[in-house]
Design a protein around this motif. Sequence first.
Motif, PDB file in Angstrom:
ATOM      1  N   ASN A 164     -16.012 -12.981 -18.786  1.00  0.00           N
ATOM      2  CA  ASN A 164     -17.219 -13.419 -20.171  1.00  0.00           C
ATOM      3  C   ASN A 164     -17.672 -12.254 -19.996  1.00  0.00           C
ATOM      4  O   ASN A 164     -17.610 -10.999 -18.871  1.00  0.00           O
ATOM      5  CB  ASN A 164     -17.952 -14.851 -19.741  1.00  0.00           C
ATOM      6  N   LEU A 165     -18.076 -11.346 -21.126  1.00  0.00           N
ATOM      7  CA  LEU A 165     -18.599 -10.198 -22.138  1.00  0.00           C
ATOM      8  C   LEU A 165     -20.857 -10.554 -21.228  1.00  0.00           C
ATOM      9  O   LEU A 165     -21.479 -10.819 -21.612  1.00  0.00           O
ATOM     10  CB  LEU A 165     -19.438 -10.643 -22.937  1.00  0.00           C
ATOM     11  N   ALA A 166     -20.853  -8.871 -20.242  1.00  0.00           N
ATOM     12  CA  ALA A 166     -21.954  -9.114 -19.498  1.00  0.00           C
ATOM     13  C   ALA A 166     -22.759  -7.935 -20.514  1.00  0.00           C
ATOM     14  O   ALA A 166     -21.838  -7.282 -20.091  1.00  0.00           O
ATOM     15  CB  ALA A 166     -21.530  -8.302 -18.092  1.00  0.00           C
ATOM     16  N   ILE A 167     -23.437  -7.677 -20.782  1.00  0.00           N
ATOM     17  CA  ILE A 167     -24.248  -6.728 -22.825  1.00  0.00           C
ATOM     18  C   ILE A 167     -25.016  -6.446 -21.447  1.00  0.00           C
ATOM     19  O   ILE A 167     -25.367  -5.236 -22.816  1.00  0.00           O
ATOM     20  CB  ILE A 167     -24.015  -7.558 -23.831  1.00  0.00           C
ATOM     21  N   ALA A 168     -25.549  -6.656 -21.029  1.00  0.00           N
ATOM     22  CA  ALA A 168     -26.575  -5.729 -19.885  1.00  0.00           C
ATOM     23  C   ALA A 168     -26.818  -6.260 -18.186  1.00  0.00           C
ATOM     24  O   ALA A 168     -25.421  -7.475 -17.692  1.00  0.00           O
ATOM     25  CB  ALA A 168     -27.669  -6.503 -20.603  1.00  0.00           C
ATOM     26  N   GLU A 169     -26.912  -5.345 -17.415  1.00  0.00           N
ATOM     27  CA  GLU A 169     -27.175  -5.323 -16.027  1.00  0.00           C
ATOM     28  C   GLU A 169     -28.631  -4.711 -15.821  1.00  0.00           C
ATOM     29  O   GLU A 169     -28.982  -3.318 -16.279  1.00  0.00           O
ATOM     30  CB  GLU A 169     -25.514  -4.589 -15.534  1.00  0.00           C
ATOM     31  N   ASN A 213     -40.756  -9.107 -19.928  1.00  0.00           N
ATOM     32  CA  ASN A 213     -39.395  -9.600 -19.822  1.00  0.00           C
ATOM     33  C   ASN A 213     -38.740  -9.292 -21.258  1.00  0.00           C
ATOM     34  O   ASN A 213     -38.298  -9.207 -21.312  1.00  0.00           O
ATOM     35  CB  ASN A 213     -39.699 -11.666 -20.785  1.00  0.00           C
ATOM     36  N   SER A 214     -36.734  -9.917 -20.725  1.00  0.00           N
ATOM     37  CA  SER A 214     -36.682  -8.979 -21.367  1.00  0.00           C
ATOM     38  C   SER A 214     -34.893 -10.877 -21.456  1.00  0.00           C
ATOM     39  O   SER A 214     -34.863 -11.340 -20.691  1.00  0.00           O
ATOM     40  CB  SER A 214     -34.766  -8.014 -20.473  1.00  0.00           C
ATOM     41  N   GLU A 215     -34.409 -10.613 -22.638  1.00  0.00           N
ATOM     42  CA  GLU A 215     -33.931 -11.434 -23.532  1.00  0.00           C
ATOM     43  C   GLU A 215     -32.669 -11.690 -22.864  1.00  0.00           C
ATOM     44  O   GLU A 215     -32.233 -12.792 -22.144  1.00  0.00           O
ATOM     45  CB  GLU A 215     -33.532 -11.701 -24.900  1.00  0.00           C
ATOM     46  N   ALA A 216     -32.253 -10.669 -22.516  1.00  0.00           N
ATOM     47  CA  ALA A 216     -30.300 -10.662 -21.910  1.00  0.00           C
ATOM     48  C   ALA A 216     -30.964 -10.287 -20.224  1.00  0.00           C
ATOM     49  O   ALA A 216     -29.845 -11.420 -19.073  1.00  0.00           O
ATOM     50  CB  ALA A 216     -29.719  -9.519 -21.793  1.00  0.00           C
ATOM     51  N   ARG A 247     -34.596  -4.588  -8.569  1.00  0.00           N
ATOM     52  CA  ARG A 247     -33.753  -5.483 -10.114  1.00  0.00           C
ATOM     53  C   ARG A 247     -34.533  -5.407 -11.103  1.00  0.00           C
ATOM     54  O   ARG A 247     -35.047  -6.315 -11.890  1.00  0.00           O
ATOM     55  CB  ARG A 247     -33.042  -6.963  -9.601  1.00  0.00           C
ATOM     56  N   VAL A 248     -34.069  -4.130 -11.728  1.00  0.00           N
ATOM     57  CA  VAL A 248     -34.684  -3.504 -12.673  1.00  0.00           C
ATOM     58  C   VAL A 248     -34.073  -4.283 -14.165  1.00  0.00           C
ATOM     59  O   VAL A 248     -33.144  -3.779 -14.343  1.00  0.00           O
ATOM     60  CB  VAL A 248     -34.860  -2.330 -13.223  1.00  0.00           C
ATOM     61  N   ASN A 249     -34.732  -5.563 -15.368  1.00  0.00           N
ATOM     62  CA  ASN A 249     -34.551  -5.438 -16.139  1.00  0.00           C
ATOM     63  C   ASN A 249     -34.388  -4.022 -17.521  1.00  0.00           C
ATOM     64  O   ASN A 249     -34.946  -2.444 -17.052  1.00  0.00           O
ATOM     65  CB  ASN A 249     -35.307  -6.517 -17.097  1.00  0.00           C
ATOM     66  N   ASP A 250     -33.944  -4.207 -18.250  1.00  0.00           N
ATOM     67  CA  ASP A 250     -33.760  -3.489 -19.423  1.00  0.00           C
ATOM     68  C   ASP A 250     -35.070  -2.912 -20.764  1.00  0.00           C
ATOM     69  O   ASP A 250     -35.158  -2.318 -21.360  1.00  0.00           O
ATOM     70  CB  ASP A 250     -32.615  -3.643 -20.961  1.00  0.00           C
ATOM     71  N   SER A 280     -28.751  -1.392 -18.124  1.00  0.00           N
ATOM     72  CA  SER A 280     -28.228  -0.916 -18.925  1.00  0.00           C
ATOM     73  C   SER A 280     -27.029  -1.884 -19.335  1.00  0.00           C
ATOM     74  O   SER A 280     -27.359  -3.253 -19.361  1.00  0.00           O
ATOM     75  CB  SER A 280     -26.173  -0.533 -18.227  1.00  0.00           C
ATOM     76  N   SER A 281     -27.172  -1.229 -20.834  1.00  0.00           N
ATOM     77  CA  SER A 281     -26.711  -2.122 -21.844  1.00  0.00           C
ATOM     78  C   SER A 281     -25.826  -2.440 -23.089  1.00  0.00           C
ATOM     79  O   SER A 281     -25.082  -0.757 -23.358  1.00  0.00           O
ATOM     80  CB  SER A 281     -27.858  -3.253 -22.775  1.00  0.00           C
ATOM     81  N   ILE A 282     -25.225  -3.165 -23.763  1.00  0.00           N
ATOM     82  CA  ILE A 282     -24.603  -2.521 -25.145  1.00  0.00           C
ATOM     83  C   ILE A 282     -24.898  -3.246 -26.017  1.00  0.00           C
ATOM     84  O   ILE A 282     -25.437  -3.902 -26.759  1.00  0.00           O
ATOM     85  CB  ILE A 282     -23.088  -2.447 -25.284  1.00  0.00           C
TER      86      ILE A 282
END
Length: 354
Positions: A164-169, A213-216, A247-250, A280-282
């Motif tokens: 599956n697609l991890a679009i953010a980390e 907060n981050s949606e992803a 652990r840091v969100n985007d 990181s993200s895409i």
Amino acid sequence: MINQLTQDAILLLKKLIETQSFSSEENQTATLLESWFQQYKIDYKRIKNNVWAVNKYFDDDKPTLLLNSHHDTVKPNSAYTKDPFKAIVEDGKLFGLGSNDAGGCLVSLIATFTYFYNQKDLKYNLVIVASAEEESSGPNGLNSMLPIIPKVDVAIVGEPTLMNLAIAEKGLVVFDAVLTGTPSHAAHPNDDNVIYKAIDTLQWFKDFKFEKNSEALGDVKLTVSQISAGKQHNAVPADLNLVIDVRVNDAYTNAEIAEILQKEAPVTRITPRSLRLNSSSIPVDHDLVKAGIAMGRTTYGSPTLSDQAVLSCPSLKLGPGDSTRSHSADEFIYLNEIEEGIKIYVELLHRVIV
């Protein structure tokens, strides 16, 4: 060709499992990876324990897609019941240290790169890096290769995501904090005992919330993971040491996290070990993501850290295997996960670069 590449990829993974490759000790597995490129007549380079190559018809005028995964491992834990350095196949599972994290991803990406290596007129250049020192975030891993390989426009990082697609980390900052008090003999009164003061401090860290907060990726996750103080039973120490894992969100940069904690945390001092492992993200409208969604793959935000953290370009984490098996006893990957992984990688790239 895919069937043969899959068979060869599984054979390579078995050899990798049976060859020790702790972080910074990957010399022998790097040599195994060289043999793959030699077998398939792919022009490659090796720098320390990183092995890399570009597609045969590389064109400087085209954007470049990086395929990356790592061949180092953590050390096996004491709960293993099977030999971690023996590739054992049982009930469709391939057991062994590094099978899931991230050997299955690595050999699947190498097979995919090999599939496209000789093709002309691709829309993207391909560069593959089989990197070292990912598990230790060491100085001689993917980060050391970025000034050497061609400029990367987008990347697929092979880590177990069940394809599956991890679009953010999430990114990572580790802090060392010191709380001070008044040292004394344990027999005497002391209203400034640093160990007792730590009770309120620990409660503060437990309760503290970052606003954005981050949606992803959801909330920033802060965890006190280590605590130490005192050396003698009869002496109250002058200070107490904490380690805090964040652990840091985007929604934040690592530098912003450090600034907030240095201003707010009720400690004498708090110092980040490093600020380089950012989130990181895409974009969800990137062609890679749209193609994956069209293939029925789901998207999510990943809480675990990978070599994405050292990339400045958009990056997608995608690979066979399950992240929950990583670093576990009797680590394994299903053979059909590798078979499926190669097929999905190939179809995904077909939709984007052909």
